[in-house]
Structure formats: structure tokens, C-alpha cells
Design an enzyme around this catalytic site. Structure first.
Site, PDB file in Angstrom:
ATOM      1  N   CYS A  88       0.850  -1.200   0.000  1.00 21.21           N
ATOM      2  CA  CYS A  88       0.000   0.000   0.000  1.00 21.21           C
ATOM      3  C   CYS A  88       0.888   1.254   0.000  1.00 21.21           C
ATOM      4  O   CYS A  88       1.640   1.469  -0.940  1.00 21.21           O
ATOM      5  CB  CYS A  88      -0.987  -0.030   1.161  1.00 21.21           C
ATOM      6  SG  CYS A  88      -2.343   1.157   0.955  1.00 21.21           S
ATOM      7  N   HIS A 194      -3.860  -4.688  -0.249  1.00 21.60           N
ATOM      8  CA  HIS A 194      -3.407  -5.240   1.022  1.00 21.60           C
ATOM      9  C   HIS A 194      -3.448  -6.766   0.959  1.00 21.60           C
ATOM     10  O   HIS A 194      -4.524  -7.352   1.056  1.00 21.60           O
ATOM     11  CB  HIS A 194      -4.302  -4.760   2.162  1.00 21.60           C
ATOM     12  CG  HIS A 194      -4.089  -3.328   2.539  1.00 21.60           C
ATOM     13  ND1 HIS A 194      -3.144  -2.936   3.467  1.00 21.60           N
ATOM     14  CD2 HIS A 194      -4.702  -2.198   2.122  1.00 21.60           C
ATOM     15  CE1 HIS A 194      -3.175  -1.617   3.600  1.00 21.60           C
ATOM     16  NE2 HIS A 194      -4.112  -1.148   2.789  1.00 21.60           N
ATOM     17  N   GLU A 196      -2.696  -8.811   3.233  1.00 19.65           N
ATOM     18  CA  GLU A 196      -3.180  -9.324   4.520  1.00 19.65           C
ATOM     19  C   GLU A 196      -4.701  -9.268   4.639  1.00 19.65           C
ATOM     20  O   GLU A 196      -5.280  -9.878   5.536  1.00 19.65           O
ATOM     21  CB  GLU A 196      -2.522  -8.569   5.682  1.00 19.65           C
ATOM     22  CG  GLU A 196      -3.020  -7.156   5.920  1.00 19.65           C
ATOM     23  CD  GLU A 196      -2.375  -6.098   5.049  1.00 19.65           C
ATOM     24  OE1 GLU A 196      -2.571  -4.905   5.323  1.00 19.65           O
ATOM     25  OE2 GLU A 196      -1.675  -6.465   4.067  1.00 19.65           O
TER      26      GLU A 196
END
Length: 214
Positions: A88, A194, A196
Site C-alpha cells: 500500500c 493489502h 493481509e
């Protein structure tokens, strides 16, 4: 082997660490994951990760405020050729400059600048937030191995990276125009999305990064 996730006061650090730990466990890899603000730990790391949430200027200021960290990153990534992943805003900091709330110098690792998203369609709101499909050529880069065009990833951003060399944009996402979703040069890669938060797609990307031998 070990992975250093840089803590410079910006980023969803625990979520990123947990995602890497899951990727390590599911792939059966012998890799330690650590969140650190210690330049020596980064200098010794086998792989370096720079996350980031917030404004470009605040993030580069926070990174510069860590005494010795920029030098340690340069030594590990450029001097020793260790694999590097920016996530990001961490990806955006790899740019020559960012234009969020003024002009700010970035790391200058990939030539280009970070500019506002300005969709022509007024129905498309900024920030660009949510699940979108990745567009890329299969086999383009090991980071995307095992994924197919159209794989979904989770984005949250108001600015986007415009690469000076289009060949360094490895994947894009459509939001009124093609926005850079993945960048890469040599032993360095970055994702605007992202990993994650991107479930199966994100797990595949992190596993690929851990196995990557540039």
C-alpha cells in the site's frame, strides 16, 4: 531465514505479521517473521517488508525519523540484493515523489510518482475501496504465480503510483482507468492492495514472495 517487517509508526503491522505467519505455516517454510524498528535487524534480514497506511508525506517522514533505517534498507535491498516488498503506502514510498498534500520525495527506488485518483466517472468515489479484479499477464512475474487474471484483491487508496517505465507495472486494476496494482524492478516488488486483507489472493502473493529468488 527471517523476514523483517519495518515498524515506522505506520501500517497495519499485526495483521501483516499474522498474514506472513500464516503463509509460512501453510507452506511449511522455516522462516521467522519479526516486526522491528531496529536498523540492524533490517540489515541482517533475508527479506524486508515495508507496510504503510496513511498519507505519503507522513509515512516518509516517519520512516526518515528512524535513525539509520534508510541506510539499513539501502544496504539490505540494494547492497545485498535481499527481496523487498512494499505494501500500500509502503509501495508508494518506493516512488521518486508523492503529491499527496504537497510534494514529497520518496525512496526513489522505482522511477515514477504518486498522484491523486481522478476517475472520469463521477459515480466512482474516492478513495477506491473494496474488492477489485487484478489484470495481468500470466507468467509476468513470480509474485503472481498461481493466480489468474481476475483474481480479487482488497484495495483502500486515494492516490496511485504512475510508473515512468510501464514495464515496471506488473498488474493493474480498473477504476475508471487502469491503476497500478503491482510494481516491480529487480529484487523489489510492491502491491497497492493489502495482501493481509485479500484472503486467498493475498496468501498466494505472500507465499510467492517468501519463495521468490530474484
Amino acid at each position: 531465514m527471517n523476514v523483517a517487517i519495518i515498524d515506522y509508526g505506520s501500517g497495519n503491522l499485526r495483521s501483516a505479521a499474522k498474514a506472513f505467519e500464516r503463509a509460512v505455516a501453510e507452506a511449511g517454510l522455516d522462516i521467522a517473521v519479526a516486526v522491528t524498528s531496529d536498523p540492524e535487524a533490517v540489515r541482517r534480514a533475508d527479506r524486508v517488508v515495508l507496510p504503510g497506511v496513511g498519507a505519503f508525506g507522513d509515512c516518509i517522514k516517519g520512516l526518515n525519523a528512524l535513525s539509520g533505517m534508510r541506510e539499513a534498507m539501502e544496504e539490505a535491498v540494494h547492497g545485498a540484493g535481499r527481496p523487498f516488498l512494499g505494501i500500500c503506502v509502503g509501495m508508494q514510498l518506493m516512488a521518486s515523489k508523492g503529491r499527496e498534500h504537497g510534494e514529497h520525495r520518496g525512496l526513489g527506488w522505482i522511477d515514477g510518482e504518486v498522484v491523486p485518483i481522478t476517475p472520469a466517472d463521477p459515480a466512482l468515489k474516492v478513495p477506491h475501496m473494496g474488492w477489485n479484479e487484478l489484470d495481468f499477464t500470466p507468467g509476468r512475474h513470480p509474485l503472481l504465480d498461481g493466480l489468474e487474471p481476475g483474481a480479487h484483491a482488497y484495495f483502500v487508496h486515494s492516490y496511485h503510483f504512475v510508473c515512468a517505465d510501464p514495464a515496471q507495472s506488473l498488474a493493474s486494476v480498473s477504476y475508471g482507468e487502469a491503476l497500478t496494482a503491482v510494481i516491480g524492478r529487480g529484487n523489489m516488488v510492491g502491491t497497492q492492495f493489502h495482501p493481509e486483507k485479500s484472503q486467498a489472493t493475498g496468501l498466494a502473493v505472500l507465499t510467492n514472495f517468501l519463495r521468490w529468488k530474484p
